[in-house]
Design an enzyme around this catalytic site. Sequence first.
Site, PDB file in Angstrom:
ATOM      1  N   CYS A   1      37.549  65.939  42.187  1.00  0.00           N
ATOM      2  CA  CYS A   1      37.535  64.554  42.671  1.00  0.00           C
ATOM      3  C   CYS A   1      36.116  63.992  42.727  1.00  0.00           C
ATOM      4  CB  CYS A   1      38.153  64.466  44.066  1.00  0.00           C
ATOM      5  SG  CYS A   1      39.938  64.679  44.100  1.00  0.00           S
TER       6      CYS A   1
ATOM      7  N   HIS B   1      42.002  71.681  42.009  1.00  0.00           N
ATOM      8  CA  HIS B   1      42.671  70.488  42.525  1.00  0.00           C
ATOM      9  C   HIS B   1      41.874  69.233  42.211  1.00  0.00           C
ATOM     10  CE1 HIS B   1      39.981  69.363  45.874  1.00  0.00           C
ATOM     11  NE2 HIS B   1      39.765  70.655  46.033  1.00  0.00           N
ATOM     12  N   CYS B   2      42.576  68.110  42.150  1.00  0.00           N
ATOM     13  CA  CYS B   2      41.962  66.780  42.171  1.00  0.00           C
ATOM     14  C   CYS B   2      42.543  66.097  43.398  1.00  0.00           C
ATOM     15  CB  CYS B   2      42.228  66.020  40.866  1.00  0.00           C
ATOM     16  SG  CYS B   2      43.940  66.041  40.309  1.00  0.00           S
ATOM     17  N   LYS B   3      43.009  64.869  43.312  1.00  0.00           N
ATOM     18  CA  LYS B   3      43.647  64.241  44.467  1.00  0.00           C
ATOM     19  C   LYS B   3      45.130  64.588  44.508  1.00  0.00           C
ATOM     20  CE  LYS B   3      44.435  59.767  44.711  1.00  0.00           C
ATOM     21  NZ  LYS B   3      44.212  58.306  44.856  1.00  0.00           N
TER      22      LYS B   3
ATOM     23  N   THR C   1      43.565  67.862  37.161  1.00  0.00           N
ATOM     24  CA  THR C   1      43.752  69.307  37.320  1.00  0.00           C
ATOM     25  C   THR C   1      44.363  69.899  36.060  1.00  0.00           C
ATOM     26  OG1 THR C   1      44.006  69.117  39.721  1.00  0.00           O
ATOM     27  CG2 THR C   1      44.953  71.060  38.674  1.00  0.00           C
TER      28      THR C   1
END
Length: 533
Positions: free
Chosen positions: A71, A123-125, A131
């Site tokens: 992120c 992970h991202c958001k 991802t």
Amino acid sequence: MSNLLRVAVSKQKRRYQKNGYDLDLAYITDNIVAMGFPSEKVEGVFRNPMKDVQRFLDQYHKDHFKVYNLCSERVYDHSKFYGRVGYYPFDDHNAPQFEMIDAFCRDVDAWMKEDSKNIAVIHCKAGKGRTGLMICCWLMYCGMWKNTEDSLRFYAALRTYNQKGVTIPSQIRYVGYFGRSIRESIKYVPRNVTLKKIVLRPLPKEINLSEVQFNISVGKNCVFNSKEHNMNVVISKKKKTVVDKNKKDPKKKLTKENSEKNIDSQQQQQSQSSLSQSQQGQSSPNMQSLSASGTISSGSNVGTVNGNTLHQLGGSQFSLSDLADGNTIGNDEYISFEIGALSLAGDIRIEFTNKQDDRMFMFWVNTSFVQQLEIIPKSGLDKAHKDKNHKAFPEDFHVELTFDQLDQQQSHTTVVASAEEQTNNQHYPQSSNNVATSSSHHDNITVVASDAPQNNNNNNNLNSSNSNNATTTTTKNNISLASSQSNPVQQESNPSTTTQVSEENSAPKVEAEKIENSNASANDSETSSNSSS
């Protein structure tokens, strides 16, 4: 209530729902985990609670996990994961710097080689698009998959119920770029190119082309804005005659659109007549042609070129041209932005907007992978690809990028991997319990993957020897999946799905769950999403 909110937010993503946990988290392989952002305070109510993620990783992978945050819009204190955090940020719904993908893969590679128990938690958001891009690239980097499309389909099956993993066209394109670099042993070097022209073909719908604007960025730095530059821009439109079938008199009944065209044509003729009496305009290197229906909302006439009226809008000029019916040469409609000579290198984002700066579409390309004539179809344009009913863009809409003569030797340096590097790249599929085999490059893919955590604290499996296996058979039309990650919503609607729990630490097993591949076949961007190559 909070669990219901989390399920609603995660939508069709697979969740880890056992052993007292309910997390937006999925094992893609034994040592690769995809998850949503570990959140705190109010956001933790509907996303993964930070404390639950910490407890999960400490319970099942203590001292053997490293978290990777993708992120750009949010961070957290790295001490929450004992400082074992890799940070490779890029914006949501965008592509990363190409160099960042390689750096990420090398980081994961080094971490995995420290200990066979180590896992990477990425992970991202939302834990899906960005991802998925990085995970799909890693799957090819480590040798588990060789083909871009296979990697994308594998990830989609293990991360989602509806087979929609990586869906942003530019992100898919970059997975293709990286796959090509792996297969061809390319050492990436940004290539300098010169962009000469951008063509939209056919014309977009429901917008006055006088309001079309665009900007070009290298990474996040805007290097060209159409509002600030004069250009030679031409619109080519077909002439159409509408006939009243009842009276068979073309002058009796005209559609509103063609009536406007006739009025515009008369205005152009009047303008040409008055100009010929007062002055003779010359062809300018900076013309701009901007109108969807031929309507000029403002500006003044300045001359004629090849029988077409030149108009003035601000500091730019533009021309309108019509194609007669039956013209066999160039008998189509388009708008061409002749930029001139814009030097670019690396990751390029081109975004088209309207007058209110509302995005029409955008896309990312990398100059080291483009062709001299790069054609990006509608399916390869971010946002425009969602126009399934073709209301805003015709079905065959595409963007053409014309570059100056490309130096192929400058594009990249090809290197042959050493024997040690080749051995290292084969380490993961051989040592992992995950076996990925492609029985046919285009037909069937059979994969065996584990989603159940292993307690590295005591080196014991939490499940019986076979209860944690998910078998996926991927065909061109559908994906058949037997997974230990259950979706309670789908279980209610699918009576053929059964769940069995043998003991507290055993993962439930969903047998022979049929999932339609609604995402069809992901575009394999190995040829730069280019229909001309």
